[in-house]
Write a protein that holds these residues in place. Structure first.
Motif: not given
Length: 465
Positions: A319-335, A420-430
């Protein structure tokens, strides 16, 4: 009977002492809690931040208030175990109290939200609304913690010992179903958003919660002989014994870290979809359904995966491993300006978080001190709920602080964006997920040497098809 066992996922959780109809009726308290969680975390946070213009840090603290009582769950469970009731009831009084608190909090919440929607120039009224909303969130949180703790203990009391894991599975699944139904209904009724419509929805939720909880607990607990005084120092002695168990401290710390890693985005995920990707209230409310649906799918697959002999800690690590690409998808959805990518990432976060939660829950159930199972589960729930509250509040505060720095030009021209503020939170979770994977290492060795529980089904193993 075979047809029932085939098409009703939890038919085998029933017993002669607890028929299926009574068991399903008991699970309604989890349905009401799931719907309330969808309202608080999946809808009101986005509405207050985007539509009402309330600062994200204040919304995060308010949404986290329902979890203030989470550290007391172990104590609440112990006190309901030893409640000196003149009527011979020990769980029902706590469920009544919790229901009244939830109803009261949701009943006063709409009036506070009306004050929050006032325009600038009504400073005193707006702050009165914020205080009232905080009080409402606090009442709802206390009611949720008390009701859920006493309800789970009641389910354990009236179910057969060999059926308890399946009963727990049913209650956990009902919670997720409640979140899915709640977020779907909220997204539908709030498509045409207005403050008046929001008030109607919250008031309706208060009535629905009361009806579901009263139906759930009606005539569930048999009356016993009048109980005497509560034993002195019983809880402290039991807690000391719990803390003396091998690896229990690392286990609880890992539960807390993992919960923080998967929960910090709860308050900012819907506002991210609304402010950055331009999604309306209905679409962002549906994110809670997607996340809960992913968790429900993870729960269903866990039963089959663990049935093949996979270690419970390794399941949590997956579960922890699959969380990595999950948050990456959220981050890259903005650009990429892709709401679809964002929605897939939200569903995958729910799926990966569900795998982690199920793995850690079953690890808690497998600790060798069987007479302390209730206390272990209470400690697990207390740590998880507390970490979720702290992480949600922290996520809102960090989002506001980093956004203020970025839009103020302190972080450079490239980062001068509300993203930027949102992305910082998502990166911290990774980054936190990597820490969780490290913390899980020693627990795998302990779990690997423990007797296997894979032969016992845990949840939605009997889903049709």
């Amino acid at each position: 009977m075979k047809i029932t066992q085939r098409y009703v996922p939890f038919a085998d959780a029933a017993s002669s002492e607890l028929p299926l109809g009574r068991l399903l009726r008991l699970s309604l308290f989890q349905l009401s809690i799931g719907m309330t969680m969808a309202l608080l975390v999946g809808t009101l946070n986005r509405v207050m931040i985007v539509e009402l213009g309330v600062p994200a840090w204040w919304v995060a603290l308010s949404v986290a208030l329902p979890l203030v009582f989470a550290p007391l769950r172990a104590l609440i469970g112990y006190r309901s175990d030893t409640h000196p009731s003149a009527l011979g009831l020990k769980r029902m009084p706590y469920m009544w109290i919790g229901t009244l608190l939830m109803f009261g909090g949701l009943a006063i919440m709409p009036f506070a939200l009306l004050l929050l929607s006032l325009p600038a120039g009504h400073g005193m009224e707006v702050w009165a609304g914020r205080v009232g909303a905080a009080l409402a969130f606090l009442l709802v949180g206390a009611g949720m913690q008390i009701t859920q703790t006493a309800g789970l203990a009641l389910a354990s009391d009236i179910s057969a010992e060999d059926k308890r894991p399946r009963v727990v599975a049913l209650l956990y699944g009902t919670l997720l179903v409640g979140m899915i139904l709640g977020s779907g209904l909220l997204g539908w009724v709030l498509q045409d958003f207005s403050p008046t419509r929001l008030v109607q929805v919250v008031q309706g939720a208060a009535v629905l919660v009361a009806v579901l909880n009263i139906t759930s607990l009606w005539k569930q607990e048999p009356r016993r002989a009048r109980r005497g005084a509560r034993a002195a120092n019983g809880f402290s002695q039991s807690w000391a014994r719990l803390m003396a168990m091998p690896k229990i401290r690392r286990f609880l710390w890992t539960v807390g870290l993992g919960t923080v890693a998967f929960s910090m985005q709860d308050v900012v995920l819907e506002p991210y979809g609304g402010q950055v990707l331009g999604m309306n209230v209905g679409l962002t409310s549906a994110l809670t359904a997607m996340s809960a649906g992913g968790a429900l799918l993870a729960f269903a697959l866990s039963a089959r995966i663990l049935g093949k002999g996979l270690d419970t800690i390794r399941l949590a690590a997956i579960g922890a491993l699959l969380g990595l690409p999950a948050f990456a998808l959220v981050i890259f959805s903005a650009p990429m300006a892709s709401p679809l990518m964002f929605q897939i990432g939200a569903a995958l976060i729910g799926f990966s978080g569900g795998l982690f939660s199920v793995g850690m829950l079953l690890t808690a159930m497998a600790f060798p001190e069987r007479e302390l199972t209730g206390l272990v589960l209470g400690a697990w729930g207390a740590v998880q709920a507390t970490a979720a509250g702290v992480s949600m509040a922290l996520g809102g505060v960090l989002r506001d602080a980093v956004s203020a720095l970025a839009t103020g030009g302190w972080l450079g021209e490239v980062l001068n964006s509300p993203v930027t503020g949102y992305s910082f939170v998502f990166h911290l979770e990774i980054y936190l997920l990597f820490v969780v994977l490290i913390a899980l290492g020693p627990l795998v060795r302990r779990s690997g040497s423990a007797p296997s529980r894979s032969a016992q089904p845990i949840g939605l193993a009997e889903l049709p098809g």
